[in-house]
Design a protein around this motif. Structure first.
Motif, PDB file in Angstrom:
ATOM      1  N   ALA A   1      32.739  48.659  28.658  1.00  0.00           N
ATOM      2  CA  ALA A   1      32.049  48.766  27.373  1.00  0.00           C
ATOM      3  C   ALA A   1      32.118  47.437  26.642  1.00  0.00           C
ATOM      4  O   ALA A   1      31.117  46.935  26.121  1.00  0.00           O
ATOM      5  N   LYS A   2      33.304  46.836  26.607  1.00  0.00           N
ATOM      6  CA  LYS A   2      33.457  45.536  25.957  1.00  0.00           C
ATOM      7  C   LYS A   2      32.616  44.473  26.668  1.00  0.00           C
ATOM      8  O   LYS A   2      31.953  43.655  26.031  1.00  0.00           O
ATOM      9  N   HIS A   3      32.656  44.510  27.984  1.00  0.00           N
ATOM     10  CA  HIS A   3      31.902  43.535  28.777  1.00  0.00           C
ATOM     11  C   HIS A   3      30.401  43.668  28.506  1.00  0.00           C
ATOM     12  O   HIS A   3      29.715  42.657  28.276  1.00  0.00           O
ATOM     13  N   THR A   4      29.911  44.901  28.504  1.00  0.00           N
ATOM     14  CA  THR A   4      28.475  45.120  28.330  1.00  0.00           C
ATOM     15  C   THR A   4      28.042  44.775  26.908  1.00  0.00           C
ATOM     16  O   THR A   4      26.959  44.208  26.695  1.00  0.00           O
ATOM     17  N   ARG A   5      28.874  45.099  25.923  1.00  0.00           N
ATOM     18  CA  ARG A   5      28.543  44.710  24.546  1.00  0.00           C
ATOM     19  C   ARG A   5      28.493  43.191  24.412  1.00  0.00           C
ATOM     20  O   ARG A   5      27.656  42.649  23.694  1.00  0.00           O
ATOM     21  N   GLY A   6      29.398  42.516  25.108  1.00  0.00           N
ATOM     22  CA  GLY A   6      29.378  41.054  25.093  1.00  0.00           C
ATOM     23  C   GLY A   6      28.104  40.509  25.717  1.00  0.00           C
ATOM     24  O   GLY A   6      27.495  39.571  25.191  1.00  0.00           O
ATOM     25  N   LEU A   7      27.699  41.091  26.834  1.00  0.00           N
ATOM     26  CA  LEU A   7      26.445  40.673  27.471  1.00  0.00           C
ATOM     27  C   LEU A   7      25.275  40.839  26.507  1.00  0.00           C
ATOM     28  O   LEU A   7      24.390  39.967  26.426  1.00  0.00           O
ATOM     29  N   LEU A   8      25.262  41.945  25.771  1.00  0.00           N
ATOM     30  CA  LEU A   8      24.163  42.204  24.845  1.00  0.00           C
ATOM     31  C   LEU A   8      24.153  41.188  23.702  1.00  0.00           C
ATOM     32  O   LEU A   8      23.093  40.664  23.342  1.00  0.00           O
ATOM     33  N   ALA A   9      25.328  40.900  23.136  1.00  0.00           N
ATOM     34  CA  ALA A   9      25.396  39.923  22.036  1.00  0.00           C
ATOM     35  C   ALA A   9      24.863  38.571  22.487  1.00  0.00           C
ATOM     36  O   ALA A   9      24.042  37.942  21.805  1.00  0.00           O
ATOM     37  N   GLY A  10      25.325  38.113  23.642  1.00  0.00           N
ATOM     38  CA  GLY A  10      24.867  36.827  24.153  1.00  0.00           C
ATOM     39  C   GLY A  10      23.383  36.830  24.463  1.00  0.00           C
ATOM     40  O   GLY A  10      22.665  35.873  24.157  1.00  0.00           O
ATOM     41  N   ALA A  11      22.900  37.929  25.056  1.00  0.00           N
ATOM     42  CA  ALA A  11      21.486  38.016  25.442  1.00  0.00           C
ATOM     43  C   ALA A  11      20.575  38.028  24.214  1.00  0.00           C
ATOM     44  O   ALA A  11      19.495  37.437  24.228  1.00  0.00           O
ATOM     45  N   LEU A  12      21.001  38.687  23.144  1.00  0.00           N
ATOM     46  CA  LEU A  12      20.187  38.734  21.927  1.00  0.00           C
ATOM     47  C   LEU A  12      20.074  37.350  21.292  1.00  0.00           C
ATOM     48  O   LEU A  12      18.991  36.932  20.868  1.00  0.00           O
ATOM     49  N   LEU A  13      21.189  36.619  21.238  1.00  0.00           N
ATOM     50  CA  LEU A  13      21.136  35.269  20.668  1.00  0.00           C
ATOM     51  C   LEU A  13      20.320  34.337  21.556  1.00  0.00           C
ATOM     52  O   LEU A  13      19.565  33.492  21.058  1.00  0.00           O
ATOM     53  N   GLU A  14      20.453  34.480  22.861  1.00  0.00           N
ATOM     54  CA  GLU A  14      19.659  33.666  23.778  1.00  0.00           C
ATOM     55  C   GLU A  14      18.174  33.963  23.614  1.00  0.00           C
ATOM     56  O   GLU A  14      17.330  33.061  23.664  1.00  0.00           O
ATOM     57  N   ALA A  15      17.826  35.241  23.407  1.00  0.00           N
ATOM     58  CA  ALA A  15      16.428  35.629  23.238  1.00  0.00           C
ATOM     59  C   ALA A  15      15.849  35.020  21.963  1.00  0.00           C
ATOM     60  O   ALA A  15      14.698  34.589  21.942  1.00  0.00           O
ATOM     61  N   VAL A  16      16.662  34.959  20.906  1.00  0.00           N
ATOM     62  CA  VAL A  16      16.217  34.307  19.665  1.00  0.00           C
ATOM     63  C   VAL A  16      16.056  32.815  19.893  1.00  0.00           C
ATOM     64  O   VAL A  16      15.064  32.198  19.488  1.00  0.00           O
ATOM     65  N   ALA A  17      17.036  32.207  20.559  1.00  0.00           N
ATOM     66  CA  ALA A  17      16.996  30.759  20.815  1.00  0.00           C
ATOM     67  C   ALA A  17      15.786  30.383  21.669  1.00  0.00           C
ATOM     68  O   ALA A  17      15.190  29.308  21.477  1.00  0.00           O
ATOM     69  N   ASP A  18      15.402  31.257  22.590  1.00  0.00           N
ATOM     70  CA  ASP A  18      14.264  30.983  23.483  1.00  0.00           C
ATOM     71  C   ASP A  18      12.925  31.393  22.884  1.00  0.00           C
ATOM     72  O   ASP A  18      11.880  31.246  23.527  1.00  0.00           O
ATOM     73  N   GLY A  19      12.945  31.945  21.681  1.00  0.00           N
ATOM     74  CA  GLY A  19      11.709  32.366  21.043  1.00  0.00           C
ATOM     75  C   GLY A  19      11.167  33.689  21.530  1.00  0.00           C
ATOM     76  O   GLY A  19      10.031  34.073  21.215  1.00  0.00           O
ATOM     77  N   GLN A  20      11.952  34.420  22.322  1.00  0.00           N
ATOM     78  CA  GLN A  20      11.497  35.704  22.858  1.00  0.00           C
ATOM     79  C   GLN A  20      11.753  36.848  21.894  1.00  0.00           C
ATOM     80  O   GLN A  20      11.224  37.942  22.041  1.00  0.00           O
ATOM     81  N   LEU A  21      12.619  36.607  20.894  1.00  0.00           N
ATOM     82  CA  LEU A  21      12.983  37.623  19.916  1.00  0.00           C
ATOM     83  C   LEU A  21      13.109  36.953  18.567  1.00  0.00           C
ATOM     84  O   LEU A  21      13.727  35.886  18.455  1.00  0.00           O
ATOM     85  N   SER A  22      12.530  37.545  17.560  1.00  0.00           N
ATOM     86  CA  SER A  22      12.617  36.980  16.216  1.00  0.00           C
ATOM     87  C   SER A  22      13.877  37.480  15.527  1.00  0.00           C
ATOM     88  O   SER A  22      14.154  38.675  15.524  1.00  0.00           O
ATOM     89  N   GLY A  23      14.640  36.553  14.971  1.00  0.00           N
ATOM     90  CA  GLY A  23      15.835  36.955  14.246  1.00  0.00           C
ATOM     91  C   GLY A  23      15.527  37.429  12.848  1.00  0.00           C
ATOM     92  O   GLY A  23      16.374  38.012  12.176  1.00  0.00           O
ATOM     93  N   SER A  24      14.298  37.192  12.379  1.00  0.00           N
ATOM     94  CA  SER A  24      13.946  37.560  11.011  1.00  0.00           C
ATOM     95  C   SER A  24      13.039  38.779  10.946  1.00  0.00           C
ATOM     96  O   SER A  24      13.064  39.538   9.983  1.00  0.00           O
ATOM     97  N   GLU A  25      12.218  38.977  11.961  1.00  0.00           N
ATOM     98  CA  GLU A  25      11.342  40.149  11.996  1.00  0.00           C
ATOM     99  C   GLU A  25      11.956  41.179  12.950  1.00  0.00           C
ATOM    100  O   GLU A  25      11.922  41.026  14.161  1.00  0.00           O
ATOM    101  N   ASP A  26      12.533  42.214  12.353  1.00  0.00           N
ATOM    102  CA  ASP A  26      13.307  43.171  13.139  1.00  0.00           C
ATOM    103  C   ASP A  26      12.398  44.129  13.913  1.00  0.00           C
ATOM    104  O   ASP A  26      11.500  44.735  13.345  1.00  0.00           O
ATOM    105  N   ASP A  27      12.653  44.262  15.194  1.00  0.00           N
ATOM    106  CA  ASP A  27      11.886  45.150  16.047  1.00  0.00           C
ATOM    107  C   ASP A  27      12.853  45.867  16.986  1.00  0.00           C
ATOM    108  O   ASP A  27      13.407  45.260  17.902  1.00  0.00           O
ATOM    109  N   VAL A  28      13.075  47.140  16.735  1.00  0.00           N
ATOM    110  CA  VAL A  28      14.035  47.908  17.523  1.00  0.00           C
ATOM    111  C   VAL A  28      13.638  47.931  18.990  1.00  0.00           C
ATOM    112  O   VAL A  28      14.488  47.776  19.880  1.00  0.00           O
ATOM    113  N   ASP A  29      12.354  48.107  19.271  1.00  0.00           N
ATOM    114  CA  ASP A  29      11.902  48.174  20.667  1.00  0.00           C
ATOM    115  C   ASP A  29      12.236  46.892  21.426  1.00  0.00           C
ATOM    116  O   ASP A  29      12.645  46.938  22.590  1.00  0.00           O
TER     117      ASP A  29
END
Length: 282
Positions: free
Chosen positions: A222-250
């Motif tokens: 659980a800890k490992h997978t949550r860590g993967l998610l945290a890193g992946a979300l920040l990477e997605a923002v850094a790569d422009g694949q996810l907006s950190g300001s416009e929230d989209d649950v999907d």
């Protein structure tokens, strides 16, 4: 989007020339008094004969109480460097926050890079039992304290922070989708109240036994997978694949579904407090 993280019991011992400066931590103008008072109370408790029992430490790690007495003098590290538990290892924050090399692409590119760095810094809060919510880049020092510890005459650490954070975080998190990766004892430091203008995704992890098809709770993974998610979300923002300001649950759920080892992502309907349970099935 905002990402809420727990701290980790494991902490690195890297050298640093920096020292703790409470006035430079997240929301210092609102939280410095609480931080300073809690440090004083923790240090006074560390001097008691039954300190190990109060801090819930066994014989093997009772010596770590001394860290609480050196909070102001010990070398300070960025939170992502100090904490080195399973979640932080899996998140690989170093790839995101240690890339502060001077840009070779001119001032424009350097300004853009610094702007992205500041955005990433603001997206994530680590709920330290001693320092309260801090950014991953905030400089803090080694300590040994959990949110469930009850200080003599003060109540639990989580309850102390709950009182200090209720109004502030209700304001700061308003209008955001919250990806909550905290464990229960740190979740108790802040929960949105009924009517809060935010949407909280409480991330859980379950593993399926291929032989029986039954699910079970898995602490390490659980800890490992949550860590993967945290890193992946920040990477997605850094790569422009996810907006950190416009929230989209999907979009957040899509990032979760793409994690290594995740077979399925489930989400419950929102409850009256605007919270939903997201289960990552391994």
């Amino acid at each position: 989007m905002r990402i809420l993280l727990p701290p980790s019991a494991g902490k690195t011992t890297k050298e640093s020339t920096n020292h703790l400066q409470l006035e430079k931590l997240w929301q210092a103008e609102h939280l410095t008094q609480t931080r300073r008072q809690l440090i004083d109370d923790v240090q006074n408790t560390a001097l008691l004969a039954d300190a190990a029992q109060i801090f819930k430490l066994g014989p093997k790690n009772a010596h770590e109480i001394s860290q609480n007495l050196e909070v102001y003098d010990a070398p300070a590290l960025a939170a992502w460097q100090l904490y080195d538990g399973v979640l932080y290892e899996a998140a690989k924050f170093a790839q995101i926050f240690s890339s502060g090399e001077p840009s070779q692409g001119g001032q424009g590119q350097a300004d853009q890079s610094q702007g992205l760095q500041r955005q990433l810094e603001e997206l994530t809060l680590v709920f330290s039992a001693l320092f309260g919510p801090v950014r991953l880049t905030d400089l803090i020092t080694p300590h040994r304290l959990s949110g469930s510890v009850k200080l003599p005459g003060q109540g639990s650490v989580a309850s102390i922070w709950s009182k200090a954070l209720k109004e502030l975080l209700t304001q700061q998190l308003s209008g955001h989708v919250i990806v909550d990766l905290r464990s229960a004892e740190y979740g108790a430091m802040y929960r949105p109240t009924r009517g809060s203008d935010c949407l909280l995704l409480n991330i859980g992890v379950a593993k399926v036994d291929p032989a029986t098809g039954k699910r079970s709770v898995v602490s390490h993974w659980a800890k490992h997978t949550r860590g993967l998610l945290a890193g992946a979300l920040l990477e997605a923002v850094a790569d422009g694949q996810l907006s950190g300001s416009e929230d989209d649950v999907d979009e957040i759920l899509q990032v979760a579904a793409g994690l290594e080892g995740v077979r399925e992502v489930e989400i419950t309907p929102l409850d009256a407090r605007g919270q939903a349970k997201v289960t990552l099935v391994l």
